[in-house]
Each structure stands twice: as C-alpha cells, then as structure tokens.
Design a protein around this motif. Structure first.
Motif, mmCIF file in Angstrom:
data_model
loop_
_atom_site.group_PDB
_atom_site.id
_atom_site.type_symbol
_atom_site.label_atom_id
_atom_site.label_comp_id
_atom_site.label_asym_id
_atom_site.label_seq_id
_atom_site.Cartn_x
_atom_site.Cartn_y
_atom_site.Cartn_z
ATOM 1 N N ILE A 273 51.554 -24.881 -15.860
ATOM 2 C CA ILE A 273 50.300 -25.351 -15.254
ATOM 3 C C ILE A 273 49.763 -26.570 -16.012
ATOM 4 C CG2 ILE A 273 48.884 -23.693 -16.568
ATOM 5 C CD1 ILE A 273 48.083 -25.036 -13.076
ATOM 6 N N THR A 274 49.959 -26.610 -17.340
ATOM 7 C CA THR A 274 49.434 -27.751 -18.108
ATOM 8 C C THR A 274 50.132 -29.046 -17.695
ATOM 9 O OG1 THR A 274 49.137 -26.243 -19.974
ATOM 10 C CG2 THR A 274 48.943 -28.583 -20.436
ATOM 11 N N GLU B 220 61.548 -30.664 -17.166
ATOM 12 C CA GLU B 220 61.353 -29.224 -17.326
ATOM 13 C C GLU B 220 62.685 -28.589 -17.712
ATOM 14 O OE1 GLU B 220 59.011 -26.632 -17.343
ATOM 15 O OE2 GLU B 220 60.864 -25.501 -17.646
ATOM 16 N N ALA B 221 62.655 -27.809 -18.795
ATOM 17 C CA ALA B 221 63.896 -27.205 -19.298
ATOM 18 C C ALA B 221 64.434 -26.131 -18.346
ATOM 19 C CB ALA B 221 63.633 -26.600 -20.673
ATOM 20 N N LYS C 112 54.727 -20.057 -16.944
ATOM 21 C CA LYS C 112 54.373 -18.631 -16.914
ATOM 22 C C LYS C 112 53.856 -18.209 -15.541
ATOM 23 C CE LYS C 112 53.696 -18.113 -21.815
ATOM 24 N NZ LYS C 112 53.832 -19.510 -22.262
ATOM 25 N N GLY D 108 45.123 -14.352 -12.133
ATOM 26 C CA GLY D 108 43.860 -14.966 -11.735
ATOM 27 C C GLY D 108 43.297 -15.724 -12.918
ATOM 28 N N VAL E 240 64.084 -31.593 -23.266
ATOM 29 C CA VAL E 240 63.815 -32.757 -24.114
ATOM 30 C C VAL E 240 64.079 -32.351 -25.559
ATOM 31 C CG1 VAL E 240 61.996 -34.301 -24.946
ATOM 32 C CG2 VAL E 240 62.173 -33.767 -22.498
ATOM 33 N N VAL F 204 44.267 -20.320 -24.097
ATOM 34 C CA VAL F 204 45.438 -19.895 -23.325
ATOM 35 C C VAL F 204 45.119 -19.660 -21.849
ATOM 36 C CG1 VAL F 204 46.579 -18.841 -25.308
ATOM 37 C CG2 VAL F 204 45.137 -17.431 -23.853
ATOM 38 N N LEU G 220 44.161 -20.249 -17.945
ATOM 39 C CA LEU G 220 44.597 -21.325 -17.040
ATOM 40 C C LEU G 220 43.573 -22.467 -16.984
ATOM 41 C CD1 LEU G 220 46.096 -19.140 -14.148
ATOM 42 C CD2 LEU G 220 47.333 -20.339 -15.950
HETATM 43 C C1 LIG Z 1 52.027 -11.912 -18.748
HETATM 44 C C2 LIG Z 1 50.967 -12.968 -18.865
HETATM 45 C C3 LIG Z 1 49.783 -12.822 -18.140
HETATM 46 C C4 LIG Z 1 48.791 -13.789 -18.226
HETATM 47 N N1 LIG Z 1 47.650 -13.639 -17.475
HETATM 48 C C5 LIG Z 1 46.737 -14.625 -17.443
HETATM 49 C C6 LIG Z 1 45.661 -14.564 -16.506
HETATM 50 O O1 LIG Z 1 45.551 -13.632 -15.702
HETATM 51 N N2 LIG Z 1 44.770 -15.589 -16.505
HETATM 52 C C7 LIG Z 1 44.887 -16.678 -17.340
HETATM 53 O O2 LIG Z 1 44.034 -17.590 -17.288
HETATM 54 N N3 LIG Z 1 45.935 -16.785 -18.220
HETATM 55 C C8 LIG Z 1 46.852 -15.794 -18.272
HETATM 56 N N4 LIG Z 1 47.941 -15.894 -19.118
HETATM 57 C C9 LIG Z 1 48.067 -17.094 -19.975
HETATM 58 C C10 LIG Z 1 48.561 -18.298 -19.161
HETATM 59 O O3 LIG Z 1 49.454 -17.869 -18.162
HETATM 60 C C11 LIG Z 1 49.294 -19.305 -20.046
HETATM 61 O O4 LIG Z 1 48.538 -19.590 -21.212
HETATM 62 C C12 LIG Z 1 49.542 -20.603 -19.290
HETATM 63 O O5 LIG Z 1 50.206 -20.341 -18.068
HETATM 64 C C13 LIG Z 1 50.344 -21.553 -20.163
HETATM 65 O O6 LIG Z 1 50.664 -22.700 -19.418
HETATM 66 P P1 LIG Z 1 51.428 -23.917 -20.090
HETATM 67 O O7 LIG Z 1 51.755 -24.874 -19.004
HETATM 68 O O8 LIG Z 1 50.631 -24.436 -21.246
HETATM 69 O O9 LIG Z 1 52.740 -23.276 -20.727
HETATM 70 P P2 LIG Z 1 53.999 -22.649 -19.973
HETATM 71 O O10 LIG Z 1 53.607 -22.018 -18.703
HETATM 72 O O11 LIG Z 1 54.678 -21.821 -21.008
HETATM 73 O O12 LIG Z 1 54.872 -23.932 -19.607
HETATM 74 C C14 LIG Z 1 55.560 -24.672 -20.576
HETATM 75 C C15 LIG Z 1 56.807 -25.227 -19.921
HETATM 76 O O13 LIG Z 1 57.458 -26.100 -20.848
HETATM 77 C C16 LIG Z 1 58.849 -25.947 -20.661
HETATM 78 N N5 LIG Z 1 59.538 -26.441 -21.868
HETATM 79 C C17 LIG Z 1 59.538 -25.873 -23.105
HETATM 80 N N6 LIG Z 1 60.276 -26.622 -23.951
HETATM 81 C C18 LIG Z 1 60.735 -27.673 -23.249
HETATM 82 C C19 LIG Z 1 61.555 -28.810 -23.578
HETATM 83 N N7 LIG Z 1 62.036 -29.002 -24.820
HETATM 84 N N8 LIG Z 1 61.848 -29.708 -22.594
HETATM 85 C C20 LIG Z 1 61.378 -29.540 -21.323
HETATM 86 N N9 LIG Z 1 60.603 -28.486 -20.976
HETATM 87 C C21 LIG Z 1 60.277 -27.568 -21.929
HETATM 88 C C22 LIG Z 1 59.021 -24.450 -20.443
HETATM 89 O O14 LIG Z 1 60.253 -24.153 -19.807
HETATM 90 C C23 LIG Z 1 57.823 -24.139 -19.561
HETATM 91 O O15 LIG Z 1 58.107 -24.210 -18.191
HETATM 92 C C24 LIG Z 1 48.964 -14.940 -19.059
HETATM 93 C C25 LIG Z 1 50.165 -15.087 -19.795
HETATM 94 C C26 LIG Z 1 51.153 -14.126 -19.695
HETATM 95 C C27 LIG Z 1 52.437 -14.316 -20.470
#
Ligand SMILES: Cc1cc2nc3c(=O)[nH]c(=O)nc-3n(C[C@H](O)[C@H](O)[C@H](O)COP(=O)(O)OP(=O)(O)OC[C@H]3O[C@@H](n4cnc5c(N)ncnc54)[C@H](O)[C@@H]3O)c2cc1C
Length: 454
Positions: free
Chosen positions: A14-15, A34-35, A42, A59, A246, A430, A432
């Motif tokens: 999502i970030t 994206e790896a 997530k 949510g 990457v 952490v 969304l």
């Molecule tokens: C089971 C669970 C339930 C949750 N429930 C909630 C909820 O209900 N509400 C809420 O607000 N939050 C919730 N969270 C937290 C939230 O989902 C996460 O903090 C958020 O989705 C993180 O998003 P992100 O994009 O920062 O990281 P990620 O979703 O981890 O995305 C990072 C991406 O980077 C990619 N990547 C990594 N290394 C590399 C590389 N070297 N080169 C290219 N790509 C790479 C990965 O493959 C991944 O797709 C939950 C988390 C979990 C695990």
C-alpha cells in the motif's frame, strides 16, 4: 515544454502504491519494482463461494483521514463500509467474559462497570484505581508500554485487558513496545490529566439518550475487499516490474538483482523492513532492518452459521496466561457482514507469535487443524466448509523502545543520499492510513513536479 521527472518506487504494498499515485498526480513518470509476483504486499483479498477473504489487513481506523481521502479521490467512496460492533469479550480464567462497559483501548473509564466486572479481583480493581492519584510515569525518555501501564494500573488490568487488546495490533509483546512509537497519545493524556482513567474519560464523548453508540464501528473497509484499492492504484504506475528484486540503491541509481542499473531523478523506498539494510548499505538502515520483526500466521475458516456458537459481538481476544496458542478470534461475518453470504459465518484466528516458528514447517492443513483445535477449547465450532492459512514471514516490524531514535538517525543518514526517500510501515506507523500518510510526505519531500523547459 515539460520534462517529466522519472521516479522509481521500490515495493508494491500500500505504501509503494500510494507513493505511485501521489507521484503520478504531481506529474511524474512512475516506475515500480516489486519483488513478488503480485501487487498489494500485505493486502491480499480472495473471493471464494461468496466470501470475501482478507488474508492481511481487513480494514483501517476511520479517524485517520488520509486513506479515506485517497479512496474518495479514486472514486471508491461508494464502496466504503463501516465495521459493526457489539459486545467485546476477553478470554480470561477459562471463560469468555464481557469487557466492562466504558473501557477504551483497555483503559476503564466508568466506575460501576469496573466495580461489577468479573474480569478482575477486588485487589486488581483497587490497584487500577490508584491511577487516580499516582504521579506521572513518563518523563521524556522512551519506556515500554508494559512499564507504563503496569505502573499506572497494576498487573491485573494489564494482563487481562490491555495486553491482549494492544499487543495484537503489532503482533508483539507490551514489554517490547515503545510507548513513543506505538501509542504516544497515552503520553499526551498523562501529561495533560496525569490519570489515564480521567484522561480517557474526558476523551470519550458522552452517550446521548436513545443513542446506540455501539452500532457504528471505528473501522472502514471496501465492500469487495481492500484488494479493490490495490487495483484502483495500479493505473498510477507507468512501468511495472513484478518478480523484480532491487539489490542496491545509490543516489539516482537502482541496481536490480540481475546487475542491471537504471537511473532516475528520484527514488522512493517502500519495502518491508528486512530489505532496507542490504539495499542501502548504510549502518543506520541495517540497524532498522535488524530490529526485531515477527511472523504472523492467521487462519480464516468458513462455516454454516448454525455450526458456530451464537454469541452477540464481533469476537474476542485471549489473555496470554491462558496458555492458548491463539491471541484473538474475529467473527468476521459479524464485524463485516459483507464478508460472508447470508446464513454463513467466517472466523479469523490469530496464532501468537511465539507459537509461529515451529508451525511454519507444517503444511496449511496441519496449521488449520491445530488452530481449530485451540479454538474449540474456547467456543463451539463444527466442521468448516473450507479454511485459508496465511503466512506473513518475518515482516511485521516491532517498534521497540528507542525506535524513534533509530528512525531519526536513519533519516539523517538517508538525507546524504540525494534524491532518495523512504516511507512505510517500518518508520512511523504500521496502520494503512499511516503508510499512505508517509508515502504522501515522501513524494512531497522529493518534489517531483515537472520542470518547465523553454
Ligand atoms: C495479518 C496482518 C493484519 C493486519 N491488519 C491490519 C488492519 O486491519 N488494519 C491496518 O491498518 N493495518 C493492518 N496491518 C498492518 C498493515 O497491513 C501493514 O503495515 C501495511 O500493509 C504495510 O504496507 P507496506 O506497503 O509498508 O509494506 P508491505 O505490504 O510489506 O509491502 C512491501 C513490499 O515491498 C516488496 N519488497 C521487499 N523487498 C523488496 C526489494 N528488494 N525489491 C522490490 N520489492 C521489495 C515486498 O515484496 C512487498 O510487496 C496488518 C498486518 C498483518 C500482517
């Protein structure tokens, strides 16, 4: 003539997707690496037999506006759904017990419900009441949530109510969690009112006569699942590389794991925590990558509604000292009615982080059977129609005591790398909406607006 700025985004959770959206809006040309073989990180929604299965987040907190604003900009606001609420339970002393009315994030704010509850002994209730007279606990140096709450409210309220409620959010333990980085609002409350009970009470709006405050929940989601968000953000990416890891980042350069090097005007890192250190080669980034992370295992189980014990409410959390391997069970069909067809039930259980490592080598069937056995010691469920196990390996960052200082030194070190910004769950939140906020700020810092060339 306008020269579009070339922006690379690393990570398609999502970030990264939100960063792509804001960069595109600002007029940049966006390339995303994206790896994995899919976008969303997530966030993962599966549709099966009329069920909406959320394998990751289900949510988000409605009171944090950035994500709702983004959803409106994407034209998805018609699909927003609000969680239902009802009685909340805690499994303590081998029984599901109602959370005392007026408890907010585990902090009691009403006198009589606290007096009448069977969750605590009289000694525990009296100890919690000392919060009204105790001096401040936080004095400007980070401490753990455990130290903070135990000192203010005593061990019983912490172990039976606060710990099961709050630790699940980070899939960690209160002993590890930094108050400054996880729930800084408690510091503010203590500073203003000294007593947590009085402070939380002042923040809770009075219930008006005839109102049913419990009907509307605090969380929002999308009718067809949060995967809709991933799909709606996809068009912001001009060039998408899936299955592309990457390996290294240098100012204006992205090096892929096959050795290819591409150049960009700006680079935004939006990866999960373990990737930062190896990619940047900075000691401060390695420090963040090396911080504690946990793995999570969740099991979704679909049932006929008649095969699940009928209880009012949306689920329960489980106190650690009960010895059950589960930390919580959400009755998803009650919290989110859109997630199950009429007459069906959908339960999601969370396996405690200390039980996860030995289970990871098992197949999904074994893990689901284990989780259902644990669940049956608490409530009745029959034979599931199907189950879905989800593993999030080693990617849940733990904001340990001192986390903010690590982030500050990381940001200082990163500032030396021209045109490189970082955002996402590893840094400032952490949830969304926190991730979307940090993506928006990273794009703003990068200043991606096209330069006008004459
Ligand atoms: C089971 C669970 C339930 C949750 N429930 C909630 C909820 O209900 N509400 C809420 O607000 N939050 C919730 N969270 C937290 C939230 O989902 C996460 O903090 C958020 O989705 C993180 O998003 P992100 O994009 O920062 O990281 P990620 O979703 O981890 O995305 C990072 C991406 O980077 C990619 N990547 C990594 N290394 C590399 C590389 N070297 N080169 C290219 N790509 C790479 C990965 O493959 C991944 O797709 C939950 C988390 C979990 C695990």
């Amino acid at each position: 003539m306008n020269e579009l700025k070339q922006i690379a985004i690393i990570g398609g959770g999502i970030t990264g997707l939100a960063a792509a959206y804001y960069a595109k809006q600002a007029g940049a040309h966006v390339t995303l690496y994206e790896a994995n073989d899919r976008l969303g990180g997530k966030i993962k929604t599966i549709h099966r037999d009329g069920f909406v299965l959320e394998c990751g987040p289900d949510g988000y907190m409605a009171r944090k506006p950035t994500l709702t604003d983004l959803i409106q900009e994407l034209g998805l606001d018609g699909q927003l759904v609000r969680s239902k609420t009802g009685t909340s339970y805690i499994y303590v002393r081998q029984k599901l017990r109602q959370m005392p009315d007026g408890s907010v994030m585990g902090i009691p704010t009403k006198f009589w419900p606290m007096v009448k509850t069977d969750l605590f002994t009289w000694r525990g209730k009296f100890r919690a009441g000392l919060d009204l007279v105790l001096p401040r606990v936080y004095h400007g140096t980070d401490i753990s949530l455990d130290t903070f709450f135990r000192t203010r409210l005593g061990p019983e309220v912490v172990e039976s109510m606060i710990e099961p409620l709050l630790s699940g959010i980070y899939n960690g333990t209160l002993q590890d969690m930094s108050i400054e980085s996880t729930f800084p609002q408690f510091i503010t409350i203590e500073r203003k009112k000294r007593s947590l009970i009085l402070g939380m009470k002042a923040l809770t709006p009075p219930v008006q006569a005839g109102a049913t405050p419990r009907e509307a929940g605090k969380f929002l989601s999308l009718r067809n699942g949060l995967g809709t968000l991933t799909e709606a953000l996809r068009p912001a990416i001009d060039q998408l590389y899936l299955n592309t890891r990457v390996a290294a980042i240098r100012p204006h350069e992205v090096e892929l794991s096959d050795g290819t090097v591409e150049t960009f005007d700006g680079i935004i890192l939006a990866t999960s925590p373990e990737a930062l250190g190896p990619m940047l080669g900075l000691a401060e980034a390695a420090q963040l990558s090396d911080l504690k992370r946990t793995s999570s295992l969740t099991v979704l189980a679909a049932f006929k509604e008649t095969d699940v014990a009928a209880l009012d409410g949306t689920g329960y959390v489980i106190a650690k000292r009960e010895g059950n391997a589960l930390t919580a069970c959400s009755w998803m069909h009650k919290k989110w009615p859109h997630m199950a067809p009429a007459g069906m039930a959908l339960l999601r259980v969370y396996i405690g982080s200390e039980h996860v490592p030995p289970l990871l080598k098992e197949d999904d069937e074994t893990i689901a059977a284990f989780a259902l056995d644990e669940l049956r010691t608490i409530q009745h469920v029959g034979k599931p129609l199907f189950t879905k196990v989800e593993r999030h390996l080693d990617t849940m960052p733990q904001y340990e005591v001192g986390h903010k200082a690590y982030v500050r030194s990381f940001n200082r070190a990163l500032a030396a790398l021209d045109g490189v910004e970082a955002c996402g769950a590893i840094l400032d939140g952490v949830g969304l909406p926190d991730c979307v906020d940090s993506a928006k700020q990273a794009v703003e810092r990068l200043n991606v607006t096209p330069e006008v060339l004459v």
